[in-house]
Design a protein around this motif. Sequence first.
Motif, short mmCIF file in Angstrom:
data_model
loop_
_atom_site.label_atom_id
_atom_site.label_comp_id
_atom_site.label_asym_id
_atom_site.label_seq_id
_atom_site.Cartn_x
_atom_site.Cartn_y
_atom_site.Cartn_z
N SER A 84 37.53 42.67 43.95
CA SER A 84 38.00 42.37 45.31
C SER A 84 38.80 41.50 45.13
O SER A 84 40.05 41.82 46.70
N VAL A 85 39.44 40.36 45.17
CA VAL A 85 40.45 39.68 45.00
C VAL A 85 41.26 39.71 44.88
O VAL A 85 42.83 39.75 45.67
N ALA A 108 42.76 42.64 47.98
CA ALA A 108 42.45 42.26 48.86
C ALA A 108 44.00 40.99 49.36
O ALA A 108 45.08 40.92 50.15
N PHE A 109 44.47 39.92 47.92
CA PHE A 109 45.64 39.35 47.91
C PHE A 109 46.17 39.70 46.43
O PHE A 109 47.64 38.94 47.44
N LEU A 115 29.98 38.31 48.35
CA LEU A 115 31.45 37.83 48.46
C LEU A 115 32.57 39.15 48.87
O LEU A 115 33.46 39.18 49.46
N SER A 116 31.88 40.45 47.73
CA SER A 116 33.06 41.21 47.24
C SER A 116 33.29 41.64 48.57
O SER A 116 34.17 42.32 49.84
N ILE A 126 34.49 39.99 51.40
CA ILE A 126 36.29 39.80 51.24
C ILE A 126 36.48 41.14 51.86
O ILE A 126 37.71 41.25 52.51
N TYR A 178 36.77 41.30 56.04
CA TYR A 178 38.05 40.05 56.36
C TYR A 178 39.43 40.79 56.36
O TYR A 178 40.16 40.48 57.11
N ASN A 179 40.06 41.60 54.78
CA ASN A 179 40.73 41.86 54.81
C ASN A 179 41.16 43.10 54.91
O ASN A 179 42.52 43.44 54.25
#
Length: 349
Positions: free
Chosen positions: A122-123, A126-127, A181-182, A185, A188-189
């Motif tokens: 997920s990080v 998203a990022f 948390l996934s 994220i 939010y993104n």
Amino acid sequence: MRAFRMVSKSVATSSDIQNKNGMKAFLMLGGSIALLLLMAFSVTQGAKPIPFSMIWEAIFNLDRNNMSHIVIVDLRIPRVLASALVGAAFAVSGAVMQGITRNPMADSGLLGLNAGAGLALSVCIAFFPQIGYNNVIIFSFIGATIAYLMVNGIAMYRRSAATPMRIVLAGAAVGALFTALSQGIALYNKVSQNIMFWMAGGVAGSTWKQVTLMSPWICLALISAIVLSRYISLLNLGDDVAKGLGLNTKLINLLCSLTVLVLAGTSVSAVGAVGFVGLVVPHVTRFLVGVDYRAIIPASAVLGAILMVSADLGARMLNPPFETPIGVLTALIGIPFFLYLARRQRRAV
């Protein structure tokens, strides 16, 4: 009379060993043939059924102007190969975890490793959307490692209470945290669609690039598990027995844990949160071939591949032209099996 009973018992034991050896050979040979046939059949099935003869033609005489050839080579073959690879990886990771922890409910999904790899994924989505797939695998490996350390840290907080059930509960808690948390994220993104595809689990989007990049990781980890299988059998007898036989238990546990993390992290990065394969397959394999991990691990790889290819085939054929997530199908098998194991574990306590 006593001597006769001893001889009879020895003959019976020898017969059992021969039967198990015969089952091992049959399972490996028959299972491998069944896997190849199932993979070939799976390639023919989909929104548009394709005759088996065209598979051979597409592989050895590819015509890019023939749409069926393109579907076979670019879509269905990598999808089937990905299914087989991750099925073998999930099954072997579960077998290794059950062996070194002597926990019959050990599985990368139940112990939070899949969720940890998913959080890392997920990080990345998203990022770092432009990150290469090899780096995604490394991130997934790191996420699975963090989850593994957290679960063991929680379960071992009170050493006397580190029972199989407590480890599973710690895995459930860590898995729920990382999944939340996934999702946070993702929302939010604004990448929730990509994350939800991963959480459902599936191989529909598998490409040759993914298969090419994940194959070395999975194959090396599978070879590592086979090499370590003899020592896993000793660890399964207990740390004291293994140490008495001269085994460096800390080193073997470390190597086995790294093998599991590579298998779980790579598989999750490819197909998402597909659970229970590593729980069910090793138990079925152990029932068929016995308790020797030199047989359990390669047989689990074959049966795990068969299960995942079958699940992917079912996902396509259950409600055409729509696809059912593979994770749903494996859960339908795995959840009742988990409840059975939990009930048996409770009786044993």
